[in-house]
Design a protein around this motif. Structure first.
Motif, mmCIF file in Angstrom:
data_model
loop_
_atom_site.group_PDB
_atom_site.id
_atom_site.type_symbol
_atom_site.label_atom_id
_atom_site.label_comp_id
_atom_site.label_asym_id
_atom_site.label_seq_id
_atom_site.Cartn_x
_atom_site.Cartn_y
_atom_site.Cartn_z
ATOM 1 N N UNK A 103 0.846 -1.085 -0.134
ATOM 2 C CA UNK A 103 -0.064 0.065 -0.034
ATOM 3 C C UNK A 103 1.175 1.259 -0.061
ATOM 4 N N UNK A 104 1.013 2.147 -1.223
ATOM 5 C CA UNK A 104 1.656 3.376 -1.021
ATOM 6 C C UNK A 104 1.385 4.302 -0.206
ATOM 7 N N UNK A 105 0.157 4.156 0.380
ATOM 8 C CA UNK A 105 0.005 5.179 1.363
ATOM 9 C C UNK A 105 -0.135 4.772 2.679
ATOM 10 N N UNK A 106 0.303 3.545 3.170
ATOM 11 C CA UNK A 106 0.180 3.106 4.584
ATOM 12 C C UNK A 106 1.159 3.783 5.358
ATOM 13 N N UNK A 107 0.739 4.248 6.340
ATOM 14 C CA UNK A 107 1.451 4.993 7.337
ATOM 15 C C UNK A 107 2.077 4.049 8.448
ATOM 16 N N UNK A 108 3.452 3.968 8.826
ATOM 17 C CA UNK A 108 3.928 2.871 9.543
ATOM 18 C C UNK A 108 3.598 3.494 11.030
ATOM 19 N N UNK A 109 4.156 2.463 11.923
ATOM 20 C CA UNK A 109 3.903 2.686 13.462
ATOM 21 C C UNK A 109 2.350 2.529 13.606
ATOM 22 N N UNK A 110 1.846 1.500 12.845
ATOM 23 C CA UNK A 110 0.453 1.025 12.994
ATOM 24 C C UNK A 110 -0.479 2.204 12.486
ATOM 25 N N UNK A 111 -0.090 3.006 11.742
ATOM 26 C CA UNK A 111 -0.938 3.994 11.256
ATOM 27 C C UNK A 111 -0.659 5.751 11.780
ATOM 28 N N UNK A 125 14.713 11.750 -2.460
ATOM 29 C CA UNK A 125 14.538 10.554 -3.553
ATOM 30 C C UNK A 125 13.789 10.892 -4.629
ATOM 31 N N UNK A 126 14.114 11.758 -5.756
ATOM 32 C CA UNK A 126 13.099 12.088 -6.849
ATOM 33 C C UNK A 126 12.666 10.890 -7.431
ATOM 34 N N UNK A 127 13.164 9.854 -7.817
ATOM 35 C CA UNK A 127 13.027 8.748 -8.611
ATOM 36 C C UNK A 127 11.960 7.996 -7.891
ATOM 37 N N UNK A 128 12.156 7.537 -6.679
ATOM 38 C CA UNK A 128 11.327 6.772 -5.622
ATOM 39 C C UNK A 128 10.058 7.763 -5.594
ATOM 40 N N UNK A 129 9.889 9.080 -5.493
ATOM 41 C CA UNK A 129 8.718 9.812 -5.408
ATOM 42 C C UNK A 129 8.143 9.663 -6.474
ATOM 43 N N UNK A 130 8.545 9.660 -7.691
ATOM 44 C CA UNK A 130 8.141 9.572 -8.818
ATOM 45 C C UNK A 130 7.225 8.293 -9.115
ATOM 46 N N UNK A 131 7.817 7.021 -8.596
ATOM 47 C CA UNK A 131 7.548 5.816 -8.936
ATOM 48 C C UNK A 131 6.248 5.679 -7.870
ATOM 49 N N UNK A 132 6.185 6.262 -6.665
ATOM 50 C CA UNK A 132 5.301 6.128 -5.599
ATOM 51 C C UNK A 132 3.876 7.145 -6.011
ATOM 52 N N UNK A 133 4.381 8.090 -6.635
ATOM 53 C CA UNK A 133 3.097 8.933 -7.242
ATOM 54 C C UNK A 133 2.382 8.100 -8.274
ATOM 55 N N UNK A 134 3.222 7.619 -9.141
ATOM 56 C CA UNK A 134 2.569 6.882 -10.246
ATOM 57 C C UNK A 134 1.854 5.561 -9.662
ATOM 58 N N UNK A 135 2.197 5.042 -8.503
ATOM 59 C CA UNK A 135 1.329 4.090 -8.025
ATOM 60 C C UNK A 135 -0.061 4.702 -7.144
ATOM 61 N N UNK A 136 0.098 5.792 -7.124
ATOM 62 C CA UNK A 136 -1.252 6.236 -6.459
ATOM 63 C C UNK A 136 -0.932 6.951 -5.066
#
Length: 138
Positions: A103-111, A125-136
């Protein structure tokens, strides 16, 4: 399999995952190691692989049944695998996790903690940011 044996296998699997030992991971999984079991400190094999950017090892563990969003609880290893990979900018590992349902929006520490996108932005990490945004990710 008895409890002691399961515990030993979990410890070895976390170690093999941490060091990207694909053959060791395969061997341990073949002998019955649980891909979801944490070591004595609470670190999961998937988290260990992801924090090191071991995309191939992460893929092996996910294909063997490791849950993509399971939180690790070990000292210095708290959080989700996706947050760990995003924090360090491991783009390929992030892609593997997303492809296996993380889940690309899941907050750690149990939410209550940060999201993978927040970790990637803190990197930065701009490339990582782009991949996460592409995943929603938001």
């Amino acid at each position: 399999m008895n409890r002691r044996r399961r515990k030993k296998l979990a410890e070895r699997l976390v170690g093999a995952a941490r060091f990207g030992d694909g053959k060791g991971v395969d061997r341990l999984l073949g002998t019955g190691a649980d891909p979801a079991a944490a070591d004595a400190e609470g670190t999961t094999p998937l988290y260990a692989a992801c924090v090191q950017g071991e995309a191939g090892t992460a893929r092996r563990l996910l294909e063997a049944g490791a849950p993509p969003d399971a939180e690790s609880a070990g000292l210095g290893a708290e959080g989700t695998p996706l947050c760990a990979a995003a924090c360090w900018g491991h783009v390929e590992t992030v892609r593997v996790l997303l492809a296996h349902g993380a889940d690309p929006d899941l907050r750690e520490d149990h939410g209550t903690g940060m999201t993978p996108l927040e970790w990637a932005a803190a990197g930065p990490h701009p490339r990582t940011i782009a991949v996460l945004r592409e995943a929603g990710a938001h």
